[in-house]
Design an enzyme around this catalytic site. Structure first.
Site, PDB file in Angstrom:
ATOM      1  N   LEU A  32       1.784  59.035   8.347  1.00  0.00           N
ATOM      2  CA  LEU A  32       0.339  60.747   7.687  1.00  0.00           C
ATOM      3  C   LEU A  32       0.038  60.830   6.043  1.00  0.00           C
ATOM      4  CD1 LEU A  32       0.584  63.328  10.405  1.00  0.00           C
ATOM      5  CD2 LEU A  32      -0.778  60.451  11.039  1.00  0.00           C
ATOM      6  N   GLY A  33       1.469  60.639   5.365  1.00  0.00           N
ATOM      7  CA  GLY A  33       1.016  61.294   4.505  1.00  0.00           C
ATOM      8  C   GLY A  33       1.755  61.361   3.242  1.00  0.00           C
ATOM      9  N   GLY A  35       3.952  63.553  -0.386  1.00  0.00           N
ATOM     10  CA  GLY A  35       4.116  64.244  -0.764  1.00  0.00           C
ATOM     11  C   GLY A  35       5.565  65.223  -1.566  1.00  0.00           C
ATOM     12  N   GLY A  36       5.246  66.568  -2.106  1.00  0.00           N
ATOM     13  CA  GLY A  36       6.288  66.687  -2.953  1.00  0.00           C
ATOM     14  C   GLY A  36       7.884  66.928  -1.842  1.00  0.00           C
ATOM     15  N   MET A  37       7.149  67.926  -0.446  1.00  0.00           N
ATOM     16  CA  MET A  37       9.076  67.790   0.255  1.00  0.00           C
ATOM     17  C   MET A  37       8.756  66.545   0.929  1.00  0.00           C
ATOM     18  SD  MET A  37       9.663  70.931   0.510  1.00  0.00           S
ATOM     19  CE  MET A  37      10.067  71.324   2.580  1.00  0.00           C
ATOM     20  N   GLY A  38       8.062  65.476   1.193  1.00  0.00           N
ATOM     21  CA  GLY A  38       8.849  64.497   1.752  1.00  0.00           C
ATOM     22  C   GLY A  38       7.882  63.008   2.552  1.00  0.00           C
ATOM     23  N   VAL A  40       5.274  62.153   6.005  1.00  0.00           N
ATOM     24  CA  VAL A  40       4.871  62.839   7.029  1.00  0.00           C
ATOM     25  C   VAL A  40       4.373  61.658   7.852  1.00  0.00           C
ATOM     26  CG1 VAL A  40       3.290  64.202   8.515  1.00  0.00           C
ATOM     27  CG2 VAL A  40       4.182  64.680   6.044  1.00  0.00           C
ATOM     28  N   LYS A  54       7.543  65.238   9.724  1.00  0.00           N
ATOM     29  CA  LYS A  54       7.711  65.525   8.404  1.00  0.00           C
ATOM     30  C   LYS A  54       9.497  65.074   7.932  1.00  0.00           C
ATOM     31  CE  LYS A  54       6.021  68.166   5.205  1.00  0.00           C
ATOM     32  NZ  LYS A  54       5.645  69.472   5.437  1.00  0.00           N
ATOM     33  N   ASP A 148       1.931  79.349   1.224  1.00  0.00           N
ATOM     34  CA  ASP A 148       0.571  78.232   0.039  1.00  0.00           C
ATOM     35  C   ASP A 148      -0.687  77.922   1.630  1.00  0.00           C
ATOM     36  OD1 ASP A 148       0.287  76.790  -1.366  1.00  0.00           O
ATOM     37  OD2 ASP A 148       1.410  74.513  -0.859  1.00  0.00           O
TER      38      ASP A 148
END
Length: 523
Positions: A32-33, A35-38, A40, A54, A148
């Protein structure tokens, strides 16, 4: 450096060779995407329900302080039960790579909606504000501050918004990570107290809600774009710029964006203000009509894509097996329905009025400008489309195609905008290398791209490739695309193609709406 939101596309991405096929007992189907955290993933429960899963980045997983904070945040998130939040379903905080599973929302983020469709109407904004404020109430009752809240962290469903990532990013604020310059939150939506490193509270999220609402109502963040340091300075020292926001939203949003946290309204007061607005009335209901039609259709298209994906093998597994994975073409009709043949395309289209999607399309004027930009030639100097050995039906160009994004319904407001076929979004004219652009009574595409118009109402990637090799078209005239007849455009490198449908076009280079689905060639 700030923690970035997951980078999502209008649809799912195929799994790569490095992606897991199972996490915590859940079968992983697509990305699905990231980013900075991992990363998804779209996954499914054993009972067939879709979930968003995630998986945390491995370098974060190796940090003991992060893992402790992550476990605490997940425990807090499990206590949040709100109709406008994505419910936490399961987690693996002690696994080698920690993960978190939440309810899957088959809709775009607010950031994607504004990027593709522009600012939203006042009534839509007010309903969103009320729904998000209710989500904040549920989050704050659990003793959590989101920290956030921004358009990328609000997903849109047909029955209202869903707030995601509530408090989870805060796990990255472990002591061992702060030395890298990691900042939790997004500068353009931070409250002044958060930007200055002071304690945060429920009022901090209300400030972010005001900034978010100003963005979706005006099209740009109220504290501008650009370097993070500049945005942080404006958040702390300058008033919000509401010049693009409709006047009747200024009072509510201005109160939310007060520099003094004590002067901001509570989430309950925000909901009451939305109730009191004449554009909403006493009843806050997410019924038909609360969203613009183009946004609603995109959400429904995503839901169909998710259902189709669940019925297929995982995308990477099908590609690895060499299977032909062409999904049903967008807008395809039953094979028994009557198919219509495409007529010959003229160099100059006479004045016509053809019904398309229930609206009259008017065509007039020469195609010279259209043909020159689209095919690198003036009227009458058509390029040769004789199939070459490198692009014959048996060549790699006719290989397996997997979905990129699906049924992205986009509107270009005038000739100053075009469709970026790779990204699936509306961009300013002359900025995309692979584009579809309104040009008078036709569409322009890059001169080194191939195009084909279907003779019926269904068009798969395989049909597109065969059509390009046997019946390529030298122009995409609007009258040939009436009644949502599908057509396709292949990228110059032959690695991607887009199946498109014309939904509506206003006369005289006015607004044009299309539905686009991108496919990527594998192998």
């Amino acid at each position: 450096m700030s923690v970035q939101p997951p980078r999502t596309s209008p649809s799912h991405e195929a799994l790569s060779a490095d992606d897991p096929h199972e996490i915590g007992g859940y079968r992983v189907h697509a990305r699905l995407g990231s980013g900075g955290m991992g990363v998804v993933y779209l996954a499914y429960t054993r009972g067939g329900r879709p979930i968003a899963l995630k998986a945390v980045r491995e370098d974060f997983a190796a940090d003991p302080a992060f893992r402790r904070r992550f476990a605490d945040e997940v425990a807090s998130a499990r206590r949040i039960h709100g109709l406008f939040t994505a419910q936490v379903i399961d987690s693996g905080v002690d696994d080698p790579v920690p993960w978190l599973a939440t309810a899957y929302v088959p809709g775009p983020s607010l950031a994607q909606v504004v990027e593709r469709h522009g600012p939203l109407p006042v009534r839509t904004v007010l309903l969103l504000v009320a729904g998000i404020a209710e989500a904040l109430q549920a989050i704050h009752r659990a003793g959590v501050v989101h920290r956030d809240l921004k358009p990328a962290n609000v997903l849109i469903a047909e029955d209202g918004p869903r707030v995601i990532d509530f408090g989870i990013a805060r796990a990255a604020d472990a002591a061992s990570l702060t030395g890298t310059g990691l900042r939790i939150g997004t500068a353009a939506y931070m409250a002044p107290e958060q930007a200055m490193g002071r304690p945060v509270s429920a009022a901090t999220d209300v400030f972010a809600l005001g900034a978010l609402a100003a963005h979706v109502a005006g099209g740009v963040p109220p504290f501008g774009q650009g370097p993070e340091s500049a945005a942080l300075y404006r958040v702390v020292h300058e008033p919000a710029d509401l010049s693009r926001v409709p006047r009747d939203l200024h009072d509510l949003l201005g109160r939310c964006l007060d520099k003094d946290a004590r002067a901001r309204p509570s989430s309950d007061e925000v909901i009451a203000a939305a109730h009191a607005h004449p554009a909403v009335g006493p009843s806050l209901e997410f019924t038909d009509g609360w969203l613009p039609a183009a946004v609603r259709n995109e959400i429904r298209g995503r839901g169909r894509q998710q259902a189709d994906l669940h019925a297929q093998p995982t995308l990477s597994a099908a590609a690895d097996a060499g299977e032909h994975t062409d999904p049903p073409a967008p807008g395809g009709r039953r094979s028994g329905e009557r198919r219509r043949r495409r007529g010959a395309t003229a160099a100059v289209v006479a004045v016509a009025a053809v019904l398309a999607a229930g609206a009259a399309l008017h065509y007039a004027g020469p195609l010279k400008k259209f043909e020159k930009r689209a095919f690198g030639t003036d009227k009458g100097a058509r390029p040769s489309h004789t199939p070459s050995a490198s692009s014959s039906p048996s060549s790699p160009a006719s290989g397996v195609y997997v979905p990129g994004y699906a049924d992205a319904e986009l509107t270009a407001p005038d000739s100053g905008y075009e469709f970026d076929l790779k990204a699936g979004k509306v961009v300013p004219a002359e900025t995309s290398t692979w584009f579809l652009a309104r040009d008078g009574n036709g569409f322009a595409v890059p001169g080194d791209s191939d195009a084909f118009i279907a003779s019926g109402y269904a068009l798969s990637p395989a049909d597109c490739v065969r059509g390009i090799e046997t019946e390529p078209v030298a122009s995409l005239a609007l009258e040939d695309l009436a009644d949502e007849r599908p057509f396709c455009v292949r990228s110059p490198d032959q690695k991607q193609l887009v199946v498109a449908r014309l939904i509506e076009a206003e006369p005289d280079d006015g607004a044009v709406t299309v539905a686009l689905s991108r496919y990527d060639r594998r192998g």
